[in-house]
Design an enzyme around this catalytic site. Structure first.
Site, PDB file in Angstrom:
ATOM      1  N   GLY A 166      50.446  27.611  43.954  1.00 55.55           N
ATOM      2  CA  GLY A 166      51.041  26.996  42.765  1.00 55.55           C
ATOM      3  C   GLY A 166      50.960  27.928  41.571  1.00 55.55           C
ATOM      4  N   LEU A 186      53.470  28.685  39.776  1.00 57.08           N
ATOM      5  CA  LEU A 186      54.539  29.560  40.269  1.00 57.08           C
ATOM      6  C   LEU A 186      55.192  30.360  39.145  1.00 57.08           C
ATOM      7  CD1 LEU A 186      56.214  27.023  42.747  1.00 57.08           C
ATOM      8  CD2 LEU A 186      54.357  28.652  43.194  1.00 57.08           C
ATOM      9  N   HIS A 233      56.947  34.287  42.827  1.00 54.55           N
ATOM     10  CA  HIS A 233      57.122  33.254  43.856  1.00 54.55           C
ATOM     11  C   HIS A 233      58.604  32.895  44.007  1.00 54.55           C
ATOM     12  CE1 HIS A 233      52.940  32.351  42.325  1.00 54.55           C
ATOM     13  NE2 HIS A 233      52.711  32.451  43.624  1.00 54.55           N
ATOM     14  N   GLY A 238      54.092  38.158  49.114  1.00 52.65           N
ATOM     15  CA  GLY A 238      54.292  39.262  48.166  1.00 52.65           C
ATOM     16  C   GLY A 238      53.340  40.414  48.477  1.00 52.65           C
ATOM     17  N   LYS A 283      51.972  42.315  46.333  1.00 51.79           N
ATOM     18  CA  LYS A 283      50.899  42.527  45.342  1.00 51.79           C
ATOM     19  C   LYS A 283      49.549  42.371  46.037  1.00 51.79           C
ATOM     20  CE  LYS A 283      49.720  39.501  42.131  1.00 51.79           C
ATOM     21  NZ  LYS A 283      48.275  39.274  42.363  1.00 51.79           N
ATOM     22  N   GLN A 332      45.823  41.423  51.761  1.00 49.05           N
ATOM     23  CA  GLN A 332      46.026  40.099  52.358  1.00 49.05           C
ATOM     24  C   GLN A 332      47.149  40.162  53.398  1.00 49.05           C
ATOM     25  OE1 GLN A 332      46.147  36.214  50.110  1.00 49.05           O
ATOM     26  NE2 GLN A 332      48.336  36.556  50.167  1.00 49.05           N
ATOM     27  N   VAL A 374      56.950  41.670  42.277  1.00 50.53           N
ATOM     28  CA  VAL A 374      57.846  41.498  41.125  1.00 50.53           C
ATOM     29  C   VAL A 374      57.055  41.858  39.877  1.00 50.53           C
ATOM     30  CG1 VAL A 374      59.285  39.861  39.845  1.00 50.53           C
ATOM     31  CG2 VAL A 374      59.155  39.725  42.328  1.00 50.53           C
ATOM     32  N   MET A 417      53.487  40.636  38.357  1.00 52.77           N
ATOM     33  CA  MET A 417      53.396  39.216  38.003  1.00 52.77           C
ATOM     34  C   MET A 417      52.276  38.567  38.794  1.00 52.77           C
ATOM     35  SD  MET A 417      57.100  37.808  37.213  1.00 52.77           S
ATOM     36  CE  MET A 417      58.149  38.703  36.080  1.00 52.77           C
ATOM     37  N   ARG A 420      47.413  34.720  37.348  1.00 53.99           N
ATOM     38  CA  ARG A 420      46.257  34.971  36.483  1.00 53.99           C
ATOM     39  C   ARG A 420      46.640  35.706  35.195  1.00 53.99           C
ATOM     40  NH1 ARG A 420      43.529  35.358  41.815  1.00 53.99           N
ATOM     41  NH2 ARG A 420      41.913  33.743  41.832  1.00 53.99           N
TER      42      ARG A 420
HETATM   43  O1  PAF Z   1      48.494  34.650  48.022  1.00 53.99           O
HETATM   44  C1  PAF Z   1      48.191  33.446  47.828  1.00 53.99           C
HETATM   45  O2  PAF Z   1      48.694  32.787  46.914  1.00 53.99           O
HETATM   46  C2  PAF Z   1      47.146  32.782  48.715  1.00 53.99           C
HETATM   47  O3  PAF Z   1      46.159  33.687  49.081  1.00 53.99           O
HETATM   48  C3  PAF Z   1      47.763  32.101  49.944  1.00 53.99           C
HETATM   49  C4  PAF Z   1      48.455  33.106  50.863  1.00 53.99           C
HETATM   50  C5  PAF Z   1      48.764  31.046  49.512  1.00 53.99           C
HETATM   51  C6  PAF Z   1      46.661  31.411  50.762  1.00 53.99           C
HETATM   52  O4  PAF Z   1      45.996  30.460  50.006  1.00 53.99           O
END
Ligand code: PAF
Length: 304
Positions: free
Chosen positions: A34, A36, A40, A150, A152, A156, A179, A187, A190
């Site tokens: 969220g 967003l 996103h 993304g 960024k 992950q 982005v 972006m 945070r």
């Molecule tokens: O990148 C994120 O916003 C989060 O780490 C994710 C992939 C939604 C998992 O909670």
């Protein structure tokens, strides 16, 4: 424009997915926490353009926050998020409670060792286990053809791709370019923590990466020279990253000597903000592959 369907229960989502698949639709999944923003929106628009049905998820996942991190104050502007999803033409949103995602008795934790213990992982113990656990659960519930993330959060993405390869998960993971704001700052949900002074300082992060990118595109391959250049730009703004690493793209090992083929230059930068601190991350992939080269050229253009 029609409003996205909103599901809060796992059973509502899985029933929707079953019906959707029975009609032969292609499902794109965009997992989010969220708050967003345009980053996103780009993921959602990409999914909408490549799939007949797009499901976004909004879940601030407690398992990926450490005890002293910002889980409690992480922004949760649900009404704004739903408006953005509607404007991007998402079909449905899954926004479960913690209890719904992790019901009584939930025990499983998914771990990708080594890759999860370096870079951000060495400062956020258990963070990537939390990410892998929730992402695998969301991938299973949504049973999507494609899922969009993304770049960024490069580490992950790298870890999730390993997890899906190792576990033969059928969803295809699609990396999408970071982005950036007009001055190059990546972006992030945070960024809203930053006051004007911190925001100004933060622009040194994309500048540091852009200087490193310039060296790489001009033929420099020595790790020490590329990393020192980025450190020099950050130090001029009195920024000291938690880490600034040049890592290979095979196993995220530190590049010693010269970049052989391609590498990622990634950093995490703690920023002082009025109510404490926040941590920004960013990276570039140093590669001559046209996808990554285009990203480097765009970053250089924004910062000069
Ligand atoms: O990148 C994120 O916003 C989060 O780490 C994710 C992939 C939604 C998992 O909670």
């Amino acid at each position: 424009m029609s409003k996205p369907l909103v599901f809060t229960r796992r059973s509502q989502l899985t029933e929707f997915v079953q019906n959707t698949k029975a009609r032969g639709d292609h499902i794109g999944l965009v997992p989010t926490m969220g708050a967003l923003h345009e980053g996103h929106a780009t993921l959602i628009r990409r999914s909408v353009s490549e799939n007949s049905v797009t499901i976004a998820t909004i879940f601030v996942n407690p398992k990926q926050f450490g005890p002293s991190e910002d889980f409690g104050r992480y922004p949760r502007p649900l009404a704004d998020d739903l408006a953005l999803l509607e404007s991007c033409k998402a079909t449905a949103v899954f926004a479960p409670s913690i209890q719904e995602m992790y019901p009584e008795g939930f025990k499983t934790s998914v771990r990708v060792p080594d890759l999860s213990d370096v870079m951000c992982g060495s400062f956020r113990q258990g963070h990537f286990d939390g990410v892998c656990t929730v992402v695998l659960l969301l991938l299973n519930l949504a049973s999507a053809h494609k899922a969009y993330f993304g770049l960024k959060d490069f580490q992950q993405f790298f870890i999730m791709r390993r997890m899906c390869l190792d576990l033969a998960h059928p969803t295809e993971l699609i990396p999408v370019a970071t982005v950036r704001e007009s001055d190059g700052l990546a972006m992030s949900s945070r960024n809203r923590y930053l006051n004007p002074e911190a925001r100004q300082k933060a622009s040194a992060i994309p500048q540091a990466l852009a200087q490193a990118a310039k060296l790489f595109l001009n033929g420099e391959r020595k790790a020490e020279i590329i990393v020192s250049k980025a450190v020099q730009v950050l130090s001029a703004e009195k920024l000291q990253p938690q880490y600034l690493d040049l890592r290979d793209l095979e196993a995220l090992q530190t590049v010693v000597g010269e970049i052989q083929n391609e590498a990622v230059l990634a950093l995490a930068q703690p920023m002082s903000v009025p109510n404490g601190s926040c941590r920004l991350i960013d990276n570039i992939v140093l590669s001559t592959n046209p996808f990554y080269r285009g990203i480097l050229e765009d970053l250089i253009a924004r910062t000069t």
